[in-house]
Scaffold this active site. Structure first.
Site, PDB file in Angstrom:
ATOM      1  N   VAL A 152     -55.361 -52.996 -63.487  1.00 41.72           N
ATOM      2  CA  VAL A 152     -54.201 -52.396 -64.179  1.00 41.72           C
ATOM      3  C   VAL A 152     -52.877 -53.030 -63.759  1.00 41.72           C
ATOM      4  O   VAL A 152     -51.856 -52.801 -64.407  1.00 41.72           O
ATOM      5  CB  VAL A 152     -54.124 -50.860 -63.977  1.00 41.72           C
ATOM      6  CG1 VAL A 152     -55.275 -50.152 -64.673  1.00 41.72           C
ATOM      7  CG2 VAL A 152     -54.027 -50.487 -62.502  1.00 41.72           C
ATOM      8  N   SER A 178     -50.030 -36.454 -58.325  1.00 42.44           N
ATOM      9  CA  SER A 178     -50.801 -35.905 -57.210  1.00 42.44           C
ATOM     10  C   SER A 178     -50.029 -34.746 -56.615  1.00 42.44           C
ATOM     11  O   SER A 178     -48.792 -34.693 -56.716  1.00 42.44           O
ATOM     12  CB  SER A 178     -50.982 -36.983 -56.134  1.00 42.44           C
ATOM     13  OG  SER A 178     -51.347 -36.398 -54.892  1.00 42.44           O
ATOM     14  N   TYR A 206     -48.148 -43.735 -50.879  1.00 41.53           N
ATOM     15  CA  TYR A 206     -48.867 -43.023 -51.937  1.00 41.53           C
ATOM     16  C   TYR A 206     -47.950 -42.023 -52.633  1.00 41.53           C
ATOM     17  O   TYR A 206     -47.854 -42.004 -53.864  1.00 41.53           O
ATOM     18  CB  TYR A 206     -50.077 -42.323 -51.317  1.00 41.53           C
ATOM     19  CG  TYR A 206     -50.967 -41.614 -52.306  1.00 41.53           C
ATOM     20  CD1 TYR A 206     -51.886 -42.327 -53.076  1.00 41.53           C
ATOM     21  CD2 TYR A 206     -50.912 -40.228 -52.465  1.00 41.53           C
ATOM     22  CE1 TYR A 206     -52.712 -41.675 -53.989  1.00 41.53           C
ATOM     23  CE2 TYR A 206     -51.729 -39.568 -53.362  1.00 41.53           C
ATOM     24  CZ  TYR A 206     -52.636 -40.290 -54.124  1.00 41.53           C
ATOM     25  OH  TYR A 206     -53.454 -39.644 -55.019  1.00 41.53           O
ATOM     26  N   ALA A 227     -44.669 -41.815 -52.657  1.00 40.34           N
ATOM     27  CA  ALA A 227     -43.516 -42.438 -53.333  1.00 40.34           C
ATOM     28  C   ALA A 227     -43.953 -42.990 -54.683  1.00 40.34           C
ATOM     29  O   ALA A 227     -43.245 -42.845 -55.693  1.00 40.34           O
ATOM     30  CB  ALA A 227     -42.930 -43.541 -52.465  1.00 40.34           C
ATOM     31  N   LYS A 273     -46.453 -41.907 -56.488  1.00 37.36           N
ATOM     32  CA  LYS A 273     -46.756 -40.780 -57.376  1.00 37.36           C
ATOM     33  C   LYS A 273     -45.467 -40.084 -57.842  1.00 37.36           C
ATOM     34  O   LYS A 273     -45.388 -39.605 -58.976  1.00 37.36           O
ATOM     35  CB  LYS A 273     -47.682 -39.785 -56.668  1.00 37.36           C
ATOM     36  CG  LYS A 273     -49.088 -40.343 -56.372  1.00 37.36           C
ATOM     37  CD  LYS A 273     -49.831 -40.688 -57.645  1.00 37.36           C
ATOM     38  CE  LYS A 273     -51.287 -41.064 -57.391  1.00 37.36           C
ATOM     39  NZ  LYS A 273     -51.991 -41.436 -58.633  1.00 37.36           N
ATOM     40  N   ILE A 286     -59.542 -33.242 -54.623  1.00 38.97           N
ATOM     41  CA  ILE A 286     -60.685 -33.244 -55.534  1.00 38.97           C
ATOM     42  C   ILE A 286     -61.807 -34.071 -54.917  1.00 38.97           C
ATOM     43  O   ILE A 286     -61.554 -35.148 -54.352  1.00 38.97           O
ATOM     44  CB  ILE A 286     -60.287 -33.861 -56.910  1.00 38.97           C
ATOM     45  CG1 ILE A 286     -59.010 -33.210 -57.469  1.00 38.97           C
ATOM     46  CG2 ILE A 286     -61.449 -33.757 -57.906  1.00 38.97           C
ATOM     47  CD1 ILE A 286     -59.108 -31.736 -57.805  1.00 38.97           C
TER      48      ILE A 286
HETATM   49  P1  NAI Z   1     -61.532 -42.919 -57.219  1.00 33.16           P
HETATM   50  O1  NAI Z   1     -61.276 -43.932 -56.151  1.00 33.16           O
HETATM   51  O2  NAI Z   1     -62.761 -42.110 -57.152  1.00 33.16           O
HETATM   52  O3  NAI Z   1     -61.395 -43.615 -58.660  1.00 33.16           O
HETATM   53  C1  NAI Z   1     -60.305 -44.474 -58.923  1.00 33.16           C
HETATM   54  C2  NAI Z   1     -60.760 -45.499 -59.929  1.00 33.16           C
HETATM   55  O4  NAI Z   1     -59.652 -46.385 -60.158  1.00 33.16           O
HETATM   56  C3  NAI Z   1     -61.916 -46.361 -59.419  1.00 33.16           C
HETATM   57  O5  NAI Z   1     -62.929 -46.442 -60.403  1.00 33.16           O
HETATM   58  C4  NAI Z   1     -61.271 -47.699 -59.139  1.00 33.16           C
HETATM   59  O6  NAI Z   1     -62.155 -48.807 -59.329  1.00 33.16           O
HETATM   60  C5  NAI Z   1     -60.140 -47.705 -60.147  1.00 33.16           C
HETATM   61  N1  NAI Z   1     -59.080 -48.643 -59.757  1.00 33.16           N
HETATM   62  C6  NAI Z   1     -58.469 -48.733 -58.555  1.00 33.16           C
HETATM   63  N2  NAI Z   1     -57.584 -49.739 -58.569  1.00 33.16           N
HETATM   64  C7  NAI Z   1     -57.635 -50.276 -59.812  1.00 33.16           C
HETATM   65  C8  NAI Z   1     -56.952 -51.342 -60.442  1.00 33.16           C
HETATM   66  N3  NAI Z   1     -56.034 -52.077 -59.774  1.00 33.16           N
HETATM   67  N4  NAI Z   1     -57.245 -51.641 -61.724  1.00 33.16           N
HETATM   68  C9  NAI Z   1     -58.188 -50.933 -62.396  1.00 33.16           C
HETATM   69  N5  NAI Z   1     -58.863 -49.913 -61.856  1.00 33.16           N
HETATM   70  C10 NAI Z   1     -58.591 -49.588 -60.571  1.00 33.16           C
HETATM   71  O7  NAI Z   1     -60.263 -41.952 -57.220  1.00 33.16           O
HETATM   72  P2  NAI Z   1     -60.081 -40.491 -57.829  1.00 33.16           P
HETATM   73  O8  NAI Z   1     -60.115 -39.538 -56.703  1.00 33.16           O
HETATM   74  O9  NAI Z   1     -60.940 -40.300 -58.999  1.00 33.16           O
HETATM   75  O10 NAI Z   1     -58.557 -40.612 -58.264  1.00 33.16           O
HETATM   76  C11 NAI Z   1     -58.167 -40.847 -59.614  1.00 33.16           C
HETATM   77  C12 NAI Z   1     -56.671 -40.637 -59.693  1.00 33.16           C
HETATM   78  O11 NAI Z   1     -56.363 -39.302 -59.324  1.00 33.16           O
HETATM   79  C13 NAI Z   1     -55.865 -41.540 -58.771  1.00 33.16           C
HETATM   80  O12 NAI Z   1     -54.681 -41.942 -59.423  1.00 33.16           O
HETATM   81  C14 NAI Z   1     -55.565 -40.634 -57.596  1.00 33.16           C
HETATM   82  O13 NAI Z   1     -54.403 -41.037 -56.919  1.00 33.16           O
HETATM   83  C15 NAI Z   1     -55.393 -39.314 -58.299  1.00 33.16           C
HETATM   84  N6  NAI Z   1     -55.574 -38.160 -57.433  1.00 33.16           N
HETATM   85  C16 NAI Z   1     -56.775 -37.929 -56.793  1.00 33.16           C
HETATM   86  C17 NAI Z   1     -56.915 -36.830 -55.981  1.00 33.16           C
HETATM   87  C18 NAI Z   1     -58.182 -36.515 -55.255  1.00 33.16           C
HETATM   88  O14 NAI Z   1     -58.171 -35.597 -54.409  1.00 33.16           O
HETATM   89  N7  NAI Z   1     -59.273 -37.208 -55.523  1.00 33.16           N
HETATM   90  C19 NAI Z   1     -55.793 -35.891 -55.765  1.00 33.16           C
HETATM   91  C20 NAI Z   1     -54.602 -36.222 -56.487  1.00 33.16           C
HETATM   92  C21 NAI Z   1     -54.512 -37.315 -57.289  1.00 33.16           C
END
Ligand code: NAI
Length: 254
Positions: free
Chosen positions: A68, A143, A156, A158, A160, A189
């Protein structure tokens, strides 16, 4: 689909981060609601698994392996996807280091993925919507870190916080075009991201949620995906510039 307002039949959605966690749950749910889903992620194996889940359930999915942070790749994927109606910009990374220990390259990478990656996707999808004169819904992933501060979370949180400002600003700019822009700010999550924390951190998070969250537990990716579906669909037709918080009730004002 019991309620027509949630029916996305005939619509097309672009979901970043769709190879795992919240992004995969979102892609699967939007497909279940009837959308053709364009799944973008770095992780090609994870993307193929998401495609299998969607097609096995009778849905339509297309894969866009990309980073991305690469604007040209994002632009090309959005162009290849054709007429889009919905963007869920979910891709993100976690990083933890104290302010005094933060290296430039860490800050640059977190801002690049978590902020610029969201910005690029919003810009590219919104430009096509404006050019078509089509309404649409853009959803960004913030987040709970935007509501609080904690040691190690500067990069992180900043990034968000910048996503929240992007969301509110875009909502003001795109509202006149009938394009809605909202953010989702989840609490803790259970996903591959949080599973990468060491077991002591995970244990602490679960204990904290049990203590401070009125619902007393951590959340599941599907519970965030349902918030995204709400924002993607006509069920939220009068909402823009909002931050929805699927977080078990943490940080409620009492
Ligand atoms: P995850 O690590 O399980 O999934 C993130 C996905 O983004 C992965 O499939 C990864 O390959 C992809 N990704 C990472 N960098 C990338 C890039 N440069 N280009 C394309 N794809 C890329 O993370 P999760 O937990 O599902 O998080 C999803 C979103 O939710 C994130 O933005 C995270 O910051 C946000 N979030 C998650 C929380 C949690 O507790 N899991 C809480 C608050 C926000």
């Amino acid at each position: 689909m019991p309620l027509a307002a949630y029916d996305l039949t005939g619509r097309s959605a672009f979901v970043t981060g769709a190879a795992g966690g919240i992004g995969r749950a979102t892609a699967v749910l939007l497909a279940e609601a009837g959308a053709a889903v364009h799944c973008a992620d770095l992780d090609e194996k994870g993307l193929r698994e998401t495609l299998e889940l969607i097609t096995a359930a009778g849905g339509e999915a297309h894969l866009h392996p990309l980073d991305v942070t690469d604007r040209n790749r994002v632009r090309a994927a959005v162009a290849a996807a054709g007429d889009l109606d919905v963007l869920a910009a979910v891709a993100g990374i976690m990083h933890s280091s104290t302010v005094l220990e933060t290296a430039d390259e860490d800050l640059d990478r977190v801002l690049a993925v978590n902020f610029k990656g969201v910005l690029y996707a919003c810009q590219e999808v919104a430009r096509t919507l404006v050019a078509r004169g089509a309404p649409g819904s853009l959803i960004t992933m913030a987040s709970g870190a935007v509501d609080s501060a904690g040691p190690g979370l500067l990069c992180y949180s900043a990034a968000k916080a910048a996503v929240v400002q992007l969301t509110k600003t875009l909502a003001t700019e795109l509202g006149p075009h009938g394009i809605r822009v909202n953010a989702v700010a989840p609490g803790w999550i259970r996903t591959p991201m949080t599973a990468r924390h060491d077991s002591e951190q995970q244990h602490r998070a679960e204990a904290t949620m049990a203590r401070v969250a009125p619902l007393g537990r951590v959340g599941e990716p599907d519970e965030v995906a349902h918030t995204v579906l709400h924002l993607a669909s006509d069920a939220s037709s009068f909402m823009t510039g909002q931050i929805l918080r699927p977080n078990g009730g943490v940080a409620m004002p009492w």
